[in-house]
Scaffold this motif. Structure first.
Motif, mmCIF file in Angstrom:
data_model
loop_
_atom_site.group_PDB
_atom_site.id
_atom_site.type_symbol
_atom_site.label_atom_id
_atom_site.label_comp_id
_atom_site.label_asym_id
_atom_site.label_seq_id
_atom_site.Cartn_x
_atom_site.Cartn_y
_atom_site.Cartn_z
ATOM 1 N N MET A 10 32.661 44.765 25.143
ATOM 2 C CA MET A 10 31.700 45.251 26.225
ATOM 3 C C MET A 10 32.260 45.958 27.515
ATOM 4 S SD MET A 10 28.775 42.300 25.970
ATOM 5 C CE MET A 10 27.594 43.570 27.082
ATOM 6 N N ASN A 11 31.753 46.890 28.017
ATOM 7 C CA ASN A 11 32.260 47.348 29.021
ATOM 8 C C ASN A 11 31.245 47.042 30.467
ATOM 9 O OD1 ASN A 11 34.467 48.764 27.645
ATOM 10 N ND2 ASN A 11 32.783 50.339 27.165
ATOM 11 N N ASN A 12 31.960 47.536 31.481
ATOM 12 C CA ASN A 12 30.952 47.280 32.887
ATOM 13 C C ASN A 12 29.870 47.819 32.695
ATOM 14 O OD1 ASN A 12 31.436 46.452 35.430
ATOM 15 N ND2 ASN A 12 31.276 48.244 36.218
ATOM 16 N N HIS A 21 26.827 32.231 23.081
ATOM 17 C CA HIS A 21 26.816 33.380 24.050
ATOM 18 C C HIS A 21 28.076 32.936 25.092
ATOM 19 C CE1 HIS A 21 23.389 30.875 24.634
ATOM 20 N NE2 HIS A 21 23.659 30.541 25.971
ATOM 21 N N SER A 22 29.053 33.609 24.835
ATOM 22 C CA SER A 22 30.278 33.318 25.328
ATOM 23 C C SER A 22 31.057 34.444 25.434
ATOM 24 C CB SER A 22 31.151 32.094 24.863
ATOM 25 O OG SER A 22 32.253 31.891 25.377
ATOM 26 N N GLY A 23 32.263 34.710 26.439
ATOM 27 C CA GLY A 23 32.909 35.778 26.366
ATOM 28 C C GLY A 23 34.474 35.468 27.079
ATOM 29 N N SER A 24 35.246 36.472 26.841
ATOM 30 C CA SER A 24 36.815 36.340 27.166
ATOM 31 C C SER A 24 37.080 37.750 27.948
ATOM 32 C CB SER A 24 37.567 35.877 26.199
ATOM 33 O OG SER A 24 39.032 35.763 26.858
ATOM 34 N N GLY A 25 37.370 38.053 28.874
ATOM 35 C CA GLY A 25 37.842 39.211 29.370
ATOM 36 C C GLY A 25 39.485 39.629 29.375
ATOM 37 N N THR A 26 39.828 40.633 29.316
ATOM 38 C CA THR A 26 41.063 40.995 29.602
ATOM 39 C C THR A 26 41.576 41.080 31.323
ATOM 40 O OG1 THR A 26 40.712 43.377 29.634
ATOM 41 C CG2 THR A 26 41.214 42.545 27.454
ATOM 42 N N SER A 27 40.772 40.591 31.810
ATOM 43 C CA SER A 27 40.715 40.448 33.397
ATOM 44 C C SER A 27 39.609 39.487 33.756
ATOM 45 C CB SER A 27 40.657 41.610 34.114
ATOM 46 O OG SER A 27 40.654 41.544 35.516
ATOM 47 N N ASN A 28 39.554 38.963 34.983
ATOM 48 C CA ASN A 28 38.362 38.244 35.396
ATOM 49 C C ASN A 28 37.247 39.352 35.665
ATOM 50 O OD1 ASN A 28 39.999 39.162 37.830
ATOM 51 N ND2 ASN A 28 38.437 37.873 39.032
ATOM 52 N N ALA A 53 38.080 45.158 29.560
ATOM 53 C CA ALA A 53 36.796 45.062 28.896
ATOM 54 C C ALA A 53 36.458 43.468 28.666
ATOM 55 C CB ALA A 53 36.999 45.655 27.540
ATOM 56 N N VAL A 54 35.469 43.204 28.270
ATOM 57 C CA VAL A 54 35.076 41.821 27.648
ATOM 58 C C VAL A 54 34.755 41.728 26.340
ATOM 59 C CG1 VAL A 54 33.415 39.989 28.195
ATOM 60 C CG2 VAL A 54 34.380 40.935 30.100
ATOM 61 N N CYS A 55 35.032 40.582 25.590
ATOM 62 C CA CYS A 55 34.754 40.350 24.280
ATOM 63 C C CYS A 55 33.872 39.381 24.365
ATOM 64 C CB CYS A 55 35.962 40.004 23.338
ATOM 65 S SG CYS A 55 35.571 39.785 21.546
ATOM 66 N N HIS A 56 32.548 39.463 23.878
ATOM 67 C CA HIS A 56 31.498 38.746 23.970
ATOM 68 C C HIS A 56 31.347 38.325 22.616
ATOM 69 C CE1 HIS A 56 27.402 37.087 25.260
ATOM 70 N NE2 HIS A 56 27.197 37.310 24.120
#
Length: 278
Positions: free
Chosen positions: A231-233, A245-252, A215-218
């Motif tokens: 957020m999900n795919n 507006h920025s985000g960090s994911g648990t993967s690329n 997932a991505v944390c926006h």
């Protein structure tokens, strides 16, 4: 079939009081990529529309009630990026083939827009952005290879990424719509960091290439009053002009950015120091 919903603008003071569900209700777009449907969200931030079309059978773009228009692009322009299998968009009888991550700009005044998949069993997935337009500009296809590419960030700060500027000045002439796609390198997870705001335009992010079970944390909100949305795919999030507006994911992952507003200067932003974020 076309489905749409509307989102009204929210002040930063009001958003400070939102709980998790209300924040998601106001800003998260989580109903995209429905097979054989055009799904649209009409935002009252700069009258921006974000949506999708997944044509198992051919889908024709129709006007929606908020536009009060005879046809969808009567007073609008549109950007499309294909995030699925091969397909095509027919504009006034001319077919534009779009492979994975290819883009298409459609100028105002085009009455007929039809979405097609090359293989109905493996359909195209067209991500759509649209903004009001004051004049007509030509329809232009931009492949991923034709994009203007910027290399930003570093592996050391976990934000090594390629910014593909696709529907933007120098590549395509538009009224106010701009779109592109940022691809994070393996091992990098942060996008748009250092964060910024641009009070002269709003933005929508659409996340893709998120691996299964990741997932991505926006992050959004004023720099000193940040909030987050998980957020999900194939989900999108609306970013008001006053919000980071920025985000960090648990993967690329990859995300598509689209924006409209006061000007077309890509560098028009107010950067927020990382150490000042709260």
């Amino acid at each position: 079939m076309t489905k749409y919903s509307s989102r009204y603008a929210s002040s930063p003071e009001a958003v400070k009081q939102y709980d998790t569900q209300q924040l998601r209700n106001e800003f998260l777009i989580d109903d995209l990529m429905q097979e054989n449907e055009i799904v649209l969200t009409y935002s009252h931030y700069d009258r921006y529309i974000a949506g999708s079309a997944v044509p198992v059978k051919d889908l024709t773009l129709e006007s929606i009630d908020p536009l009060k228009a005879g046809y969808f692009l009567e007073r609008r322009e549109m950007g499309i990026i294909n995030v699925g299998a091969s397909g095509s968009v027919i504009v006034e009888g001319t077919s534009y083939e779009l492979d994975f991550k290819d883009a298409l700009y459609i100028g105002s005044g085009n009455k007929e827009v039809i979405f097609k998949s090359a293989d109905s069993k493996n359909p195209a997935k067209f991500y759509i952005n649209s903004a009001p337009a004051h004049t007509h500009y030509p329809t232009v296809k931009v492949s991923l290879e034709q994009a203007n590419k910027l290399q930003l960030g570093t592996m050391e700060t976990a934000n090594h990424r390629t910014v593909n500027q696709m529907i933007i000045g120098g590549v395509v002439t538009t009224c106010q719509l701009q779109m592109g796609m940022t691809e994070l390198r393996p091992g990098s997870v942060w996008n748009t960091m250092p964060a910024h705001v641009h009070d002269r335009r709003m933005e929508v992010y659409f996340y893709l290439d998120i691996p299964e079970n990741q997932a991505v944390c926006h992050f959004m909100g004023q720099p000193q009053e940040t909030r987050h949305i998980w957020m999900n795919n194939h989900q999108a999030v609306i970013s008001p002009p006053w919000s980071i507006h920025s985000g960090s994911g648990t993967s690329n992952y990859t995300f598509i950015w689209g924006m409209a507003g006061e000007n077309l200067d890509y560098g028009d932003m107010d950067v927020c120091k990382i150490t000042d974020l709260r």
